[in-house]
Scaffold this active site. Structure first.
Site, PDB file in Angstrom:
ATOM      1  N   TYR A  57     -10.291  -0.956   1.757  1.00  9.10           N
ATOM      2  CA  TYR A  57      -9.805  -0.669   3.127  1.00  9.10           C
ATOM      3  C   TYR A  57      -9.456   0.898   3.948  1.00  9.10           C
ATOM      4  CZ  TYR A  57      -9.352  -5.302   5.100  1.00  9.10           C
ATOM      5  OH  TYR A  57      -9.861  -6.808   5.444  1.00  9.10           O
ATOM      6  N   ASP A  63       0.501  -1.346   0.401  1.00 11.55           N
ATOM      7  CA  ASP A  63      -0.215   0.473   0.256  1.00 11.55           C
ATOM      8  C   ASP A  63       0.522   0.906  -0.189  1.00 11.55           C
ATOM      9  OD1 ASP A  63      -2.382  -1.366   0.158  1.00 11.55           O
ATOM     10  OD2 ASP A  63      -2.705  -1.563   2.348  1.00 11.55           O
TER      11      ASP A  63
END
Length: 671
Positions: free
Chosen positions: A405, A321
């Site tokens: 998320y 990420d």
């Protein structure tokens, strides 16, 4: 006034760097990716900081140059982008470094590439043909969630790809926030980023336990067994709770912190600087407590989210990420009264548009104080007197959203000299379609037709200590049981504390059975009471390491996730645990594992400690449709750094706004 060497680039400085790059490439298309501060070499910055902390800094003092790291594509007549990096001195308006990045690496993704993927999918006859295999109910439309492609299989051509995860949304609700994740579709279109064409549509299996990895068992009524699962309050059938009273954070005299130069924070004997970049998000620099140096730099270096479903193409499903897209690039605009409570200071960031122009990202970081219960307490039973203080923290927080998320990251400073790095995972599970009535060993069915795949979230925090100076050592302390011995341990209650100093760069893992503890110490300065070297410590979080087979691509590209603690010797620019370039990588290159392989001495030198931890997330139904936060805390605490509890002088004032509830709130219960 000249900006501090650690201050983020201003909009003006960003635009200067942009113009220098454009001037270097006349009559050429330049597609900018990122422009941000290239931090000064440590040796230069330490000289400047020494002048600053001694009060000898003047307008004529030597200063490190303000450097901008520029990442961009140069697109020639063949339309093939060349990924290049330059460093620009914004003071002299000169390019001082330049390199063409090797073709084996890929630049981090941009949101414009994701937009292109969505556009090309809907225009693709190949995708439309695949979609025609399904009958969607009237009023439903397809939603495409762009995703990084993941690690390339060894047999694949090394091109740049993006993939889309497909869902359906019920437009009849007339609500753009209706939860489309409730209706997953088993289609994954793949786009060649160079040609911007959809080259294939992968069709993952939807079967259950005992069925093959590639078996096609879906029905045309692909979402007929799926159920509405909304999280926004206006679509909650039962509404929200009506018995929750307000709980306000009130600071009638204002905050106890002070901000100067838009980056320098002073609070309760702490002094540090806050910065922000598109890769790591918020970073903490030059940390001092009560006039003593503690840390040079603190950051969240990387995180990876590998999924455990072996059915193709899910074997590629693994996000980095921070490396793939940039934690800072995905940062939220924080909202007062929701993301942060109390009296708040916001820090803006400066990001880069596709044309290289600066754009302000407001409220990227919030700074606030919070009460975290009791700080310390003792009751003297002889006199009946109790002395108690509250545990107040100063929180530096940023939040990132990566598709489904959310991650909340916070650096927490307390009055007893402690620092906590906290990560919270929330948001929506990444889900796939599963046939009606089936279950799977690859995840958990959390709603009708919705399989939440097993996966891990593995974080790495980079700690650059400066315990009373830049040269430190790392000790590993363990507590071992000692067998009974008639002379030395006749009653068997003794245990021995062993402490070893690491000689060479290396790694080790958490060992709760030994209370294995990492100590970052200054070997030249002893605590006058304990006679031990002054230091700070943390206990590695005993979370599960990466579960993928060591020979798998998942594991090879995330070697940092295979051990809890890494210790390396400092090098300028060595900031990223998983390597500088993670997008579509097949192995970790120039990451922490390579730094360890150098075998550098880490005794009485400039060391860096990397702490890896995370969650093995085998989803539960209660994680749906939105996941309650999972909290992880890395607690860095003084260890013989002080001569007593440093929070002894915290006032034990009574909070006069607290009150006892009346009888109308607390009634006798009848059981």
């Amino acid at each position: 006034m000249l900006p501090h060497p650690l201050a983020i680039l201003s909009e003006e400085e960003t635009n200067i760097a942009r113009n220098v790059i454009l001037a270097q490439h006349p009559n050429t298309v330049i597609d900018f990716r990122e422009i941000y501060l290239s931090e000064p070499p440590k040796a230069q910055l330490l000289e400047f900081l020494a002048l600053e902390h001694s009060g000898r800094l003047s307008p004529t003092s030597p200063r490190p140059p303000r450097l901008a790291l520029c990442q961009y594509d140069v697109i020639g007549n063949d339309r093939i982008p060349s990924f290049e990096e330059s460093v620009v001195d914004v003071g002299t308006r000169q390019r001082v470094q330049h390199r063409v990045v090797g073709k084996e690496h890929h630049a981090s993704l941009t949101l414009s590439e994701f937009d292109t993927l969505v556009e090309r999918c809907f225009a693709s006859p190949l995708f439309q043909k695949a979609l025609a295999d399904f009958d969607l109910p009237e009023g439903f439309e397809v939603v495409i969630e762009p995703w990084p492609y993941g690690g390339l299989d060894y047999v694949e051509e090394k091109r740049r790809y993006f993939q889309g995860l497909c869902f359906a949304t019920d437009k009849r609700k007339n609500n753009p926030d209706a939860n489309f994740y409730s209706y997953p579709l088993p289609l994954i279109p793949v786009m060649d980023a160079l040609t911007q064409e959809i080259i294939r549509v992968d069709r993952p299996a939807t079967g259950g336990k005992g069925e093959g990895l590639t078996e096609q068992t879906f029905k045309r009524d692909i979402i007929g067994h799926c159920k509405d699962s909304d999280y926004v309050p206006e679509l909650n059938p039962g509404g929200t709770r009506k018995d929750l009273k307000p709980l306000n954070v009130v600071q009638p005299e204002g905050p106890s912190f002070r901000i100067t130069e838009e980056s320098l924070v002073e609070w309760q004997k702490w002094r540090f600087r806050v910065a922000f970049n598109p890769r790591e998000g918020a970073t903490i620099h030059d940390v001092w407590y009560d006039g003593r140096s503690v840390l040079y730099r603190l950051s969240v270096s990387e995180m990876t989210v590998p999924y455990a479903d072996p059915r193709p193409p899910f074997h590629r499903k693994q996000a980095f990420d921070f490396g793939d897209g940039g934690g800072g690039n995905m940062a939220n605009n924080l909202s007062i009264g929701c993301d942060c409570l109390g009296v708040i200071k916001y820090f803006d960031a400066v990001m880069t548009g596709a044309d290289g122009s600066a754009k302000k990202m407001p409220n990227a970081i919030c700074l606030h104080e919070q009460d975290n219960g009791i700080g310390w307490k003792h009751s003297n039973w002889r006199t009946g007197r109790a002395v108690v203080t509250r545990h107040r923290e100063l929180v530096v927080q940023f939040i990132i959203t990566l598709a489904n998320y959310e991650y909340i990251f916070a650096y927490k400073f307390d009055q007893s000299g402690g620092i906590t790095v906290e990560s919270r995972a929330t948001g929506i599970l990444n889900v796939v379609n599963i046939d009606a009535g089936k279950v799977s060993e690859y995840g958990n069915v959390v709603s009708g037709g919705v399989l939440a795949q097993n996966h891990q979230h593995i974080f790495c925090v980079r700690i650059d200590p400066a315990i009373d100076g830049p040269n430190n050592s790392v000790q590993v302390e363990e507590s071992h049981p000692v067998p009974m011995n008639a002379v030395t341990n006749p009653n068997g209650n003794f245990y021995k504390v062993n402490t070893e100093t690491m000689e060479r760069a290396g790694f080790f893992d958490a060992a709760p059975e030994l209370n294995r503890t990492v100590k970052m110490v200054n070997p030249h300065k002893k605590n006058p009471i304990s006679q031990k070297p002054v230091g700070y410590k943390f206990i590695p979080l005993a979370t599960q390491r990466l579960l993928a087979d060591p020979n798998s691509i998942q594991a090879r590209r995330a070697q940092f996730a295979q051990h809890h603690v890494w210790v390396t010797k400092y090098r300028d620019g060595e900031l990223y645990a998983g390597g500088r370039y993670t997008l579509q990588s097949q192995e970790e290159i120039e990451g922490v594992s390579d730094a360890v392989k150098r075998g550098d001495s880490v005794v009485d030198t400039d060391v860096v400690v990397w702490s890896t931890f995370g969650i093995t997330h085998n989803p539960r139904v209660e994680d749906w449709p939105v996941m309650p936060v999972e909290i992880f805390q890395l607690m860095i605490r003084p260890a013989d750094f002080f001569t007593a509890n440093p929070s002894l002088d915290v006032p034990s004032d009574k909070n006069i706004s607290s009150r006892v509830v009346g009888n109308d709130c607390c009634r006798n219960a009848h059981i």
